[in-house]
Scaffold this motif. Structure first.
Motif, PDB file in Angstrom:
ATOM      1  N   PRO A 195       0.803  -1.222   0.000  1.00 40.15           N
ATOM      2  CA  PRO A 195       0.000   0.000   0.000  1.00 40.15           C
ATOM      3  C   PRO A 195       0.835   1.272   0.000  1.00 40.15           C
ATOM      4  O   PRO A 195       0.301   2.356  -0.151  1.00 40.15           O
ATOM      5  CB  PRO A 195      -0.817  -0.116   1.291  1.00 40.15           C
ATOM      6  CG  PRO A 195       0.008  -0.990   2.178  1.00 40.15           C
ATOM      7  CD  PRO A 195       0.728  -1.941   1.256  1.00 40.15           C
ATOM      8  N   GLY A 196       2.147   1.146   0.158  1.00 37.08           N
ATOM      9  CA  GLY A 196       3.002   2.329   0.140  1.00 37.08           C
ATOM     10  C   GLY A 196       2.962   3.110   1.436  1.00 37.08           C
ATOM     11  O   GLY A 196       3.242   4.297   1.452  1.00 37.08           O
ATOM     12  N   ILE A 197       2.591   2.442   2.526  1.00 38.35           N
ATOM     13  CA  ILE A 197       2.500   3.103   3.820  1.00 38.35           C
ATOM     14  C   ILE A 197       3.342   2.326   4.820  1.00 38.35           C
ATOM     15  O   ILE A 197       3.264   1.104   4.891  1.00 38.35           O
ATOM     16  CB  ILE A 197       1.037   3.183   4.301  1.00 38.35           C
ATOM     17  CG1 ILE A 197       0.214   4.046   3.342  1.00 38.35           C
ATOM     18  CG2 ILE A 197       0.961   3.723   5.718  1.00 38.35           C
ATOM     19  CD1 ILE A 197      -1.253   4.079   3.659  1.00 38.35           C
ATOM     20  N   ARG A 198       4.168   3.029   5.547  1.00 37.81           N
ATOM     21  CA  ARG A 198       4.976   2.451   6.616  1.00 37.81           C
ATOM     22  C   ARG A 198       4.631   3.191   7.901  1.00 37.81           C
ATOM     23  O   ARG A 198       4.315   4.371   7.862  1.00 37.81           O
ATOM     24  CB  ARG A 198       6.474   2.625   6.339  1.00 37.81           C
ATOM     25  CG  ARG A 198       6.932   2.187   4.969  1.00 37.81           C
ATOM     26  CD  ARG A 198       6.855   0.663   4.812  1.00 37.81           C
ATOM     27  NE  ARG A 198       7.401   0.219   3.547  1.00 37.81           N
ATOM     28  CZ  ARG A 198       6.698   0.065   2.431  1.00 37.81           C
ATOM     29  NH1 ARG A 198       5.422   0.347   2.410  1.00 37.81           N
ATOM     30  NH2 ARG A 198       7.272  -0.384   1.335  1.00 37.81           N
ATOM     31  N   PRO A 201      -0.881   7.477  -1.726  1.00 35.41           N
ATOM     32  CA  PRO A 201      -1.235   7.186  -0.331  1.00 35.41           C
ATOM     33  C   PRO A 201      -0.934   8.354   0.612  1.00 35.41           C
ATOM     34  O   PRO A 201      -1.728   8.646   1.511  1.00 35.41           O
ATOM     35  CB  PRO A 201      -0.373   5.972   0.014  1.00 35.41           C
ATOM     36  CG  PRO A 201      -0.074   5.320  -1.283  1.00 35.41           C
ATOM     37  CD  PRO A 201       0.000   6.436  -2.277  1.00 35.41           C
ATOM     38  N   MET A 202       0.179   9.035   0.407  1.00 36.98           N
ATOM     39  CA  MET A 202       0.510  10.180   1.264  1.00 36.98           C
ATOM     40  C   MET A 202      -0.479  11.318   1.032  1.00 36.98           C
ATOM     41  O   MET A 202      -0.919  11.975   1.977  1.00 36.98           O
ATOM     42  CB  MET A 202       1.937  10.671   1.006  1.00 36.98           C
ATOM     43  CG  MET A 202       3.033   9.698   1.393  1.00 36.98           C
ATOM     44  SD  MET A 202       2.995   9.168   3.104  1.00 36.98           S
ATOM     45  CE  MET A 202       2.303   7.526   2.934  1.00 36.98           C
ATOM     46  N   THR A 203      -0.855  11.554  -0.230  1.00 32.47           N
ATOM     47  CA  THR A 203      -1.821  12.606  -0.544  1.00 32.47           C
ATOM     48  C   THR A 203      -3.159  12.311   0.111  1.00 32.47           C
ATOM     49  O   THR A 203      -3.800  13.205   0.668  1.00 32.47           O
ATOM     50  CB  THR A 203      -1.974  12.754  -2.065  1.00 32.47           C
ATOM     51  OG1 THR A 203      -0.694  13.045  -2.641  1.00 32.47           O
ATOM     52  CG2 THR A 203      -2.950  13.853  -2.416  1.00 32.47           C
ATOM     53  N   VAL A 204      -3.581  11.050   0.082  1.00 35.04           N
ATOM     54  CA  VAL A 204      -4.854  10.677   0.715  1.00 35.04           C
ATOM     55  C   VAL A 204      -4.790  10.900   2.221  1.00 35.04           C
ATOM     56  O   VAL A 204      -5.738  11.415   2.828  1.00 35.04           O
ATOM     57  CB  VAL A 204      -5.219   9.211   0.373  1.00 35.04           C
ATOM     58  CG1 VAL A 204      -6.363   8.718   1.235  1.00 35.04           C
ATOM     59  CG2 VAL A 204      -5.566   9.084  -1.105  1.00 35.04           C
ATOM     60  N   THR A 230      -7.083  13.487   4.277  1.00 40.33           N
ATOM     61  CA  THR A 230      -7.896  13.008   5.392  1.00 40.33           C
ATOM     62  C   THR A 230      -7.617  13.824   6.650  1.00 40.33           C
ATOM     63  O   THR A 230      -8.550  14.227   7.359  1.00 40.33           O
ATOM     64  CB  THR A 230      -7.612  11.515   5.649  1.00 40.33           C
ATOM     65  OG1 THR A 230      -7.890  10.783   4.455  1.00 40.33           O
ATOM     66  CG2 THR A 230      -8.449  10.983   6.788  1.00 40.33           C
ATOM     67  N   ALA A 231      -6.351  14.069   6.922  1.00 41.75           N
ATOM     68  CA  ALA A 231      -6.002  14.872   8.103  1.00 41.75           C
ATOM     69  C   ALA A 231      -6.572  16.283   7.988  1.00 41.75           C
ATOM     70  O   ALA A 231      -7.133  16.811   8.952  1.00 41.75           O
ATOM     71  CB  ALA A 231      -4.487  14.919   8.277  1.00 41.75           C
ATOM     72  N   LEU A 232      -6.460  16.891   6.815  1.00 44.48           N
ATOM     73  CA  LEU A 232      -6.978  18.248   6.623  1.00 44.48           C
ATOM     74  C   LEU A 232      -8.495  18.297   6.771  1.00 44.48           C
ATOM     75  O   LEU A 232      -9.045  19.217   7.369  1.00 44.48           O
ATOM     76  CB  LEU A 232      -6.576  18.782   5.249  1.00 44.48           C
ATOM     77  CG  LEU A 232      -5.115  19.142   5.069  1.00 44.48           C
ATOM     78  CD1 LEU A 232      -4.797  19.396   3.606  1.00 44.48           C
ATOM     79  CD2 LEU A 232      -4.765  20.354   5.918  1.00 44.48           C
ATOM     80  N   SER A 233      -9.178  17.307   6.231  1.00 46.82           N
ATOM     81  CA  SER A 233     -10.636  17.304   6.272  1.00 46.82           C
ATOM     82  C   SER A 233     -11.186  16.977   7.649  1.00 46.82           C
ATOM     83  O   SER A 233     -12.343  17.273   7.939  1.00 46.82           O
ATOM     84  CB  SER A 233     -11.185  16.309   5.248  1.00 46.82           C
ATOM     85  OG  SER A 233     -10.872  16.737   3.945  1.00 46.82           O
ATOM     86  N   ASN A 234     -10.387  16.343   8.508  1.00 46.19           N
ATOM     87  CA  ASN A 234     -10.854  16.009   9.849  1.00 46.19           C
ATOM     88  C   ASN A 234     -10.654  17.134  10.851  1.00 46.19           C
ATOM     89  O   ASN A 234     -11.140  17.043  11.968  1.00 46.19           O
ATOM     90  CB  ASN A 234     -10.163  14.733  10.349  1.00 46.19           C
ATOM     91  CG  ASN A 234     -10.804  13.507   9.757  1.00 46.19           C
ATOM     92  OD1 ASN A 234     -12.006  13.317   9.854  1.00 46.19           O
ATOM     93  ND2 ASN A 234     -10.007  12.676   9.121  1.00 46.19           N
ATOM     94  N   VAL A 235      -9.955  18.170  10.454  1.00 43.21           N
ATOM     95  CA  VAL A 235      -9.759  19.321  11.334  1.00 43.21           C
ATOM     96  C   VAL A 235     -10.929  20.278  11.121  1.00 43.21           C
ATOM     97  O   VAL A 235     -11.218  20.654   9.983  1.00 43.21           O
ATOM     98  CB  VAL A 235      -8.414  20.021  11.021  1.00 43.21           C
ATOM     99  CG1 VAL A 235      -8.292  21.322  11.772  1.00 43.21           C
ATOM    100  CG2 VAL A 235      -7.271  19.096  11.354  1.00 43.21           C
ATOM    101  N   PRO A 236     -11.633  20.663  12.192  1.00 43.24           N
ATOM    102  CA  PRO A 236     -12.752  21.593  12.039  1.00 43.24           C
ATOM    103  C   PRO A 236     -12.294  22.902  11.395  1.00 43.24           C
ATOM    104  O   PRO A 236     -11.240  23.434  11.722  1.00 43.24           O
ATOM    105  CB  PRO A 236     -13.220  21.834  13.479  1.00 43.24           C
ATOM    106  CG  PRO A 236     -12.745  20.645  14.230  1.00 43.24           C
ATOM    107  CD  PRO A 236     -11.458  20.232  13.575  1.00 43.24           C
ATOM    108  N   GLY A 237     -13.081  23.379  10.459  1.00 44.66           N
ATOM    109  CA  GLY A 237     -12.776  24.648   9.812  1.00 44.66           C
ATOM    110  C   GLY A 237     -11.972  24.522   8.544  1.00 44.66           C
ATOM    111  O   GLY A 237     -11.646  25.525   7.921  1.00 44.66           O
ATOM    112  N   SER A 238     -11.645  23.302   8.139  1.00 49.48           N
ATOM    113  CA  SER A 238     -10.958  23.129   6.859  1.00 49.48           C
ATOM    114  C   SER A 238     -11.513  21.903   6.156  1.00 49.48           C
ATOM    115  O   SER A 238     -11.875  20.925   6.798  1.00 49.48           O
ATOM    116  CB  SER A 238      -9.443  22.982   7.052  1.00 49.48           C
ATOM    117  OG  SER A 238      -9.137  21.765   7.687  1.00 49.48           O
TER     118      SER A 238
END
Length: 181
Positions: free
Chosen positions: A60-63, A112-115, A119-127
Motif C-alpha cells: 500500500p506504500g504506507i509504513r 497514499p501520502m496525498t490521501v 484526510t487529516a486536513l478534512s478532519n480538522v474543524p474549519g478546513s
C-alpha cells in the motif's frame, strides 16, 4: 518456508496463515457455533480457498514509524483543539466568519501520502479539501475562521503537515522526494 514462516508452501503455492485464520473465523461465525468440526472445517475451507485463489502481493506504500507517528498525533491533536476553539468562537460570534479558498501545492507525488494528508486536513474543524489536482500535486482548501489573508499561513501549515505525514507513514522514496528541491 523460505523465510516466510506465516506463508508456508502447500503443493508449490504459498498459503498465508493469517488469511487462513481470518477465513476460519468467518466460517465459524457464519455457522454460529464454535465446535471442533466447525473450526476444522473453517481451517480446511480457508486453506483450500487461499490455495486456489491466491491474492497478489500488495504494497500500500504506507509504513508506520512509531516516533514520527507519535509526533504527528501530538501536532494533529493540538491542531484539532485549536481549530475546534476557533470554529466555536465564530459560531457564537455575530456575523459571518472569515472564509477563504486557498490553493496549496504539495511536494509529494505519492497517492497514499496525498490521501492521508487530505484526510487529516478534512478532519480538522474549519478546513475541508474541496478539490484535488493530483496531476499537479495541488489541493484546493476551504478554510474557516482565519482572519485576513491566510494564504501563506495555511500553505505553511499544510507543508508542515505534509512533512509530518510523510515522516510517520511514508516510504524512503517518499521521504527522499520531500528532501529534494
Amino acid at each position: 518456508m523460505n523465510g516466510r514462516p506465516l506463508a508456508p508452501r502447500v503443493l508449490g503455492r504459498r498459503v498465508p496463515l493469517p488469511l487462513v485464520a481470518w477465513l476460519t473465523l468467518v466460517w465459524v461465525t457464519l455457522w454460529g457455533d464454535i465446535s471442533p468440526a466447525n473450526v476444522l472445517g473453517g481451517i480446511a475451507a480457508g486453506t483450500v480457498v487461499s490455495w486456489l485463489l491466491p491474492l497478489p502481493a500488495l504494497d500500500p506504500g504506507i509504513r508506520a514509524r512509531p516516533v514520527a507517528l507519535a509526533r504527528f498525533l501530538l501536532y494533529f491533536g493540538w491542531d484539532l483543539l485549536i481549530s475546534t476553539a476557533r470554529v466555536v468562537f465564530y459560531v457564537f460570534r455575530p456575523g459571518p466568519p472569515p472564509a477563504q479558498l486557498i490553493r496549496v501545492q504539495l511536494r509529494t507525488s505519492s497517492e497514499p501520502m496525498t490521501v492521508l494528508i487530505m484526510t487529516a486536513l478534512s478532519n480538522v474543524p474549519g478546513s475541508i479539501v474541496v478539490d484535488a489536482y493530483l496531476a499537479e500535486r495541488c489541493l484546493m482548501l476551504h478554510v474557516l475562521g482565519i482572519p485576513g489573508d491566510a494564504t501563506e499561513k495555511v500553505r505553511g501549515d499544510v507543508t508542515a503537515l505534509e512533512s509530518r505525514v510523510v515522516a510517520a507513514f511514508g516510504t524512503r522514496a517518499d521521504q527522499e522526494e520531500l528532501r529534494t528541491p
